[in-house]
Design an enzyme around this catalytic site. Structure first.
Site, PDB file in Angstrom:
ATOM      1  N   SER A  66       0.851  -1.191   0.000  1.00 19.74           N
ATOM      2  CA  SER A  66       0.000   0.000   0.000  1.00 19.74           C
ATOM      3  C   SER A  66       0.885   1.240   0.000  1.00 19.74           C
ATOM      4  O   SER A  66       2.112   1.143   0.128  1.00 19.74           O
ATOM      5  CB  SER A  66      -0.877  -0.005   1.255  1.00 19.74           C
ATOM      6  N   ASP A  86      -1.364  -1.630  -3.892  1.00 16.22           N
ATOM      7  CA  ASP A  86      -2.694  -1.714  -3.289  1.00 16.22           C
ATOM      8  C   ASP A  86      -3.222  -0.283  -3.080  1.00 16.22           C
ATOM      9  O   ASP A  86      -2.526   0.560  -2.513  1.00 16.22           O
ATOM     10  CB  ASP A  86      -2.546  -2.454  -1.942  1.00 16.22           C
ATOM     11  N   GLY A 100      -9.395  -3.796   7.759  1.00 14.85           N
ATOM     12  CA  GLY A 100      -9.060  -3.829   9.187  1.00 14.85           C
ATOM     13  C   GLY A 100      -9.593  -5.063   9.886  1.00 14.85           C
ATOM     14  O   GLY A 100     -10.186  -5.959   9.265  1.00 14.85           O
ATOM     15  N   SER A 136     -10.635  -9.179   2.979  1.00 12.97           N
ATOM     16  CA  SER A 136     -11.092 -10.569   3.046  1.00 12.97           C
ATOM     17  C   SER A 136     -10.270 -11.446   3.979  1.00 12.97           C
ATOM     18  O   SER A 136     -10.132 -12.645   3.751  1.00 12.97           O
ATOM     19  CB  SER A 136     -11.147 -11.161   1.635  1.00 12.97           C
ATOM     20  N   ASP A 141      -4.657  -9.225   4.731  1.00 12.18           N
ATOM     21  CA  ASP A 141      -3.626  -8.511   5.492  1.00 12.18           C
ATOM     22  C   ASP A 141      -3.793  -8.769   6.992  1.00 12.18           C
ATOM     23  O   ASP A 141      -2.876  -9.240   7.670  1.00 12.18           O
ATOM     24  CB  ASP A 141      -3.704  -7.006   5.183  1.00 12.18           C
ATOM     25  N   THR A 142      -4.999  -8.494   7.503  1.00 14.71           N
ATOM     26  CA  THR A 142      -5.233  -8.574   8.950  1.00 14.71           C
ATOM     27  C   THR A 142      -4.828  -9.917   9.555  1.00 14.71           C
ATOM     28  O   THR A 142      -4.215  -9.963  10.622  1.00 14.71           O
ATOM     29  CB  THR A 142      -6.716  -8.279   9.252  1.00 14.71           C
TER      30      THR A 142
END
Ligand SMILES: [Zn+2]
Length: 349
Positions: A50, A83, A190, A225, A268-269
């Site tokens: 990102s 991203d 998040g 996701s 990511d999370t």
């Protein structure tokens, strides 16, 4: 293998009927974890950064770490993706650096917060597509607005505030020529996506299926996701963390998406949780330790485990050797001579 185009990875995934995880990175250990998981499961993979990651790591570090990954794992098709690019200039700078695909998130204005109009989105995305395709680089667009905020990017609020309208998705795909399309179906960025296990009232899989019916050959992208599994939350909290109870996107819903045109799944999370849990555990149980390797090694291993599991669940495992890389200059030729189709097939309502 040299860094390959995300478009090639997604075209191959469509042929094979599977999805490809796109995992976010900020540092060397995360890249190592992903590449070890790709090797372990024999998977093609997309690594994405990102704007926040580019700022944190600095572009040159990031790019050369990615080159090292490509050098060390010549058998793994590997794409480097931007991203949530917030402007033409951000996408341009990523392409100049060596990213092999970019996301132009024109669903928001340049501030990365305020929803943009449909016409603004079409205009900036089309501009990025023209610039990128000339250079063999693929482009992901976004129609509809995702919920939540990550790395300072996002409109905030619920994922249901601006879900994608199928007619707009069709018009957007036709007018921009994007290689892939991120859609908003109720997911958020998040850790705090849903306050209970999501059902059809908050996660609009029916909408995804409707969009796929209208655009049967368009590669769809699911953002936000992570599945935010309870066992990863528990490890963090067991060793002094204070995460509130939360739910992510169940893997079976992602698999339903993959059956209906989803080819790229952003995660990511889950990796953040795995890393943090592993570090907390070491520092909690052995507070006398101070060598970063003592906690970075288990952190890297914990992330590898999550990524390898997702690769298996998304179906990309076992597909690394299916094809040879098309060079980026050859991708540029393909866009120019029309062999790489950018006009979407549109089915009647
Ligand atoms: Zn996203």
């Amino acid at each position: 293998m040299p860094l390959v185009s995300t478009r090639q990875l997604l075209d191959e995934a469509a042929k094979g009927g599977y999805g490809v995880g796109a995992f976010n990175v900020n540092d060397m250990e995360q890249i190592q974890a992903i590449m070890s998981a790709a090797k372990e499961t024999n998977s093609p993979v997309i690594i994405q950064a990102s704007r926040g990651a580019r700022e944190f790591a600095q572009d040159n570090y990031l790019y050369h770490l990615m080159l090292a990954a490509a050098e060390l794992y010549p058998e793994i098709p590997l794409a480097m993706h931007l991203d949530h690019g917030n402007s033409f200039e951000t996408c341009e700078s990523a392409i100049k650096l060596g990213f092999t695909s970019v996301m132009m998130d024109g669903s928001l204005k340049t501030d990365g917060k305020t929803p943009a109009t449909f016409e603004e989105n079409v205009e900036v995305t089309r501009k990025v597509v023209d610039y990128a395709h000339e250079r063999g680089i693929s482009v992901e667009g976004e129609i509809g607005v995702l919920g939540g905020i990550e790395d300072g990017h996002g409109a905030g609020g619920s994922g249901l505030d601006h879900v994608t309208d199928p007619d707009q998705a069709v018009e957007f795909a036709e007018r921009t020529g994007v290689d892939s399309l991120a859609i908003a179906i109720g997911t958020s960025h998040g850790a705090y996506k849903f306050t209970k296990k999501p059902d059809g009232s908050v996660l609009k899989m029916d909408l995804l299926i409707a969009i796929h019916k209208r655009l049967p050959n368009t590669h769809l992208v699911m953002h936000g996701s992570s599945s935010v599994p309870k066992d990863l939350q528990d490890i963090v909290n067991q060793y002094g963390g204070k995460l509130k109870e939360t739910w992510g996107v169940p893997v079976e819903e992602i698999q339903l998406g993959i059956k209906n045109g989803v080819r790229k799944i952003n995660v990511d999370t889950d990796n953040r949780l795995a890393i943090t849990g592993a570090i907390r555990k070491v520092l909690w149980e052995t507070p006398e330790k101070f060598d970063p390797r003592d906690y970075m090694k288990p952190a890297r291993a914990a992330m590898q485990k999550v990524v390898a599991l997702r690769m298996t669940q998304f179906g990309q495992a076992g597909h690394a050797g299916d094809y040879k890389a098309i060079s980026i200059p050859d991708m540029a030729k393909g866009y120019k001579n029309g062999t790489l189709i950018t006009k979407p097939l549109v089915a009647a309502k």
